[in-house]
Design a protein around this motif. Structure first.
Motif, PDB file in Angstrom:
ATOM      1  N   HIS A   1       0.831  -1.214   0.000  1.00 16.82           N
ATOM      2  CA  HIS A   1       0.000   0.000   0.000  1.00 16.82           C
ATOM      3  C   HIS A   1       0.865   1.264   0.000  1.00 16.82           C
TER       4      HIS A   1
ATOM      5  N   ARG B   1      -3.300   1.343 -14.556  1.00 15.06           N
ATOM      6  CA  ARG B   1      -4.624   1.322 -13.941  1.00 15.06           C
ATOM      7  C   ARG B   1      -5.218  -0.043 -14.257  1.00 15.06           C
TER       8      ARG B   1
ATOM      9  N   ALA C   1       2.478   5.670  -7.612  1.00 17.29           N
ATOM     10  CA  ALA C   1       1.170   5.698  -8.281  1.00 17.29           C
ATOM     11  C   ALA C   1       1.259   6.235  -9.710  1.00 17.29           C
ATOM     12  N   ASP C   2       2.092   7.242  -9.953  1.00 16.45           N
ATOM     13  CA  ASP C   2       2.210   7.821 -11.295  1.00 16.45           C
ATOM     14  C   ASP C   2       2.828   6.869 -12.304  1.00 16.45           C
TER      15      ASP C   2
ATOM     16  N   THR D   1      -6.699  -4.373  -8.089  1.00 19.01           N
ATOM     17  CA  THR D   1      -6.308  -3.019  -7.686  1.00 19.01           C
ATOM     18  C   THR D   1      -4.821  -2.825  -7.913  1.00 19.01           C
ATOM     19  N   ALA D   2      -4.379  -1.582  -7.787  1.00 16.18           N
ATOM     20  CA  ALA D   2      -2.957  -1.280  -7.892  1.00 16.18           C
ATOM     21  C   ALA D   2      -2.179  -1.979  -6.779  1.00 16.18           C
ATOM     22  N   THR D   3      -2.816  -2.138  -5.613  1.00 13.35           N
ATOM     23  CA  THR D   3      -2.154  -2.837  -4.508  1.00 13.35           C
ATOM     24  C   THR D   3      -1.926  -4.302  -4.877  1.00 13.35           C
TER      25      THR D   3
ATOM     26  N   VAL E   1       2.484   1.721  -3.444  1.00 16.48           N
ATOM     27  CA  VAL E   1       1.525   2.246  -4.424  1.00 16.48           C
ATOM     28  C   VAL E   1       1.426   3.763  -4.263  1.00 16.48           C
ATOM     29  N   GLY E   2       1.413   4.238  -3.035  1.00 13.90           N
ATOM     30  CA  GLY E   2       1.381   5.674  -2.798  1.00 13.90           C
ATOM     31  C   GLY E   2       2.595   6.388  -3.370  1.00 13.90           C
TER      32      GLY E   2
END
Length: 190
Positions: A17, A29, A24-25, A34-36, A20-21
């Motif tokens: 998590h 998607r 993220a860029d 999910t991205a996680t 991902v933060g």
């Protein structure tokens, strides 16, 4: 301002998590999941690999930054071994505390452990701060990687085709005129 001690360690799936933060860029998607979920898969693949590592930097117990390290070659054409330091990223609240330097130190240490003579850095083209940082670390631009969606490249290729190919195999006007001049010279010499 005193600097907090930066602790480096390999990423675990519990860091997904936070990573991902940070990245993220850079991430896709996902249409499913999910991205996680993607990040968990990335961490697991790096952990299982002999050539890849995801290194996390912690300050005061919080994830302050991360870097993806990969053993590779400079390019498919230049087989010089290199450690790719992909997306060294520091969380904005931890900048100017030595986190970026510690992440790059992990790349250099990884290269030295493996006997690799070069370290390459990669960051987003729009990240001016990242490019300045990598330049301060003596990393010079080697290549430019350009990316576009396949359908956009196809559209550009279709537009750029010569008009003669689109209209029943006619020769371009310049070739027709050159042939006429050539025929005229042949007739005059006979």
């Amino acid at each position: 301002m005193s600097r907090s001690q930066v602790v480096l360690r390999d990423a675990t799936t519990a860091d997904a998590h936070d990573l991902v933060g940070l990245w993220a860029d850079l991430m896709r998607r996902p249409s499913v999941g999910t991205a996680t979920d993607d990040m968990v898969a990335i961490i697991e693949a790096a952990t299982a690999s002999d050539d890849d590592r995801v290194v996390v930097a912690e300050c005061d117990g919080a994830v302050a930054g991360a870097i993806y390290l990969r053993l590779s070659v400079l390019s498919p054409i230049n087989l010089e071994p290199v450690v790719q330091a992909i997306s060294p990223h520091v969380h904005p609240s931890f900048r100017r505390r030595g986190v970026g330097r510690a992440l790059m130190e992990s790349a250099v240490q990884y290269a030295e452990e493996r006997g690799i003579g070069h370290v390459a850095g990669a960051s987003l083209s729009s990240s001016r701060d990242a490019h300045r940082f990598l330049a301060r670390m003596a990393l010079a631009p080697q290549a430019v990687l350009r990316v576009a969606p396949t359908h956009v490249v196809r559209a550009k290729l279709t537009v750029r085709r010569p008009a003669a190919n689109a209209v029943g195999h006619r020769q371009p006007l310049g070739q027709v005129l050159a042939q006429r001049r050539s025929l005229r010279r042949q007739r005059e010499s006979v």
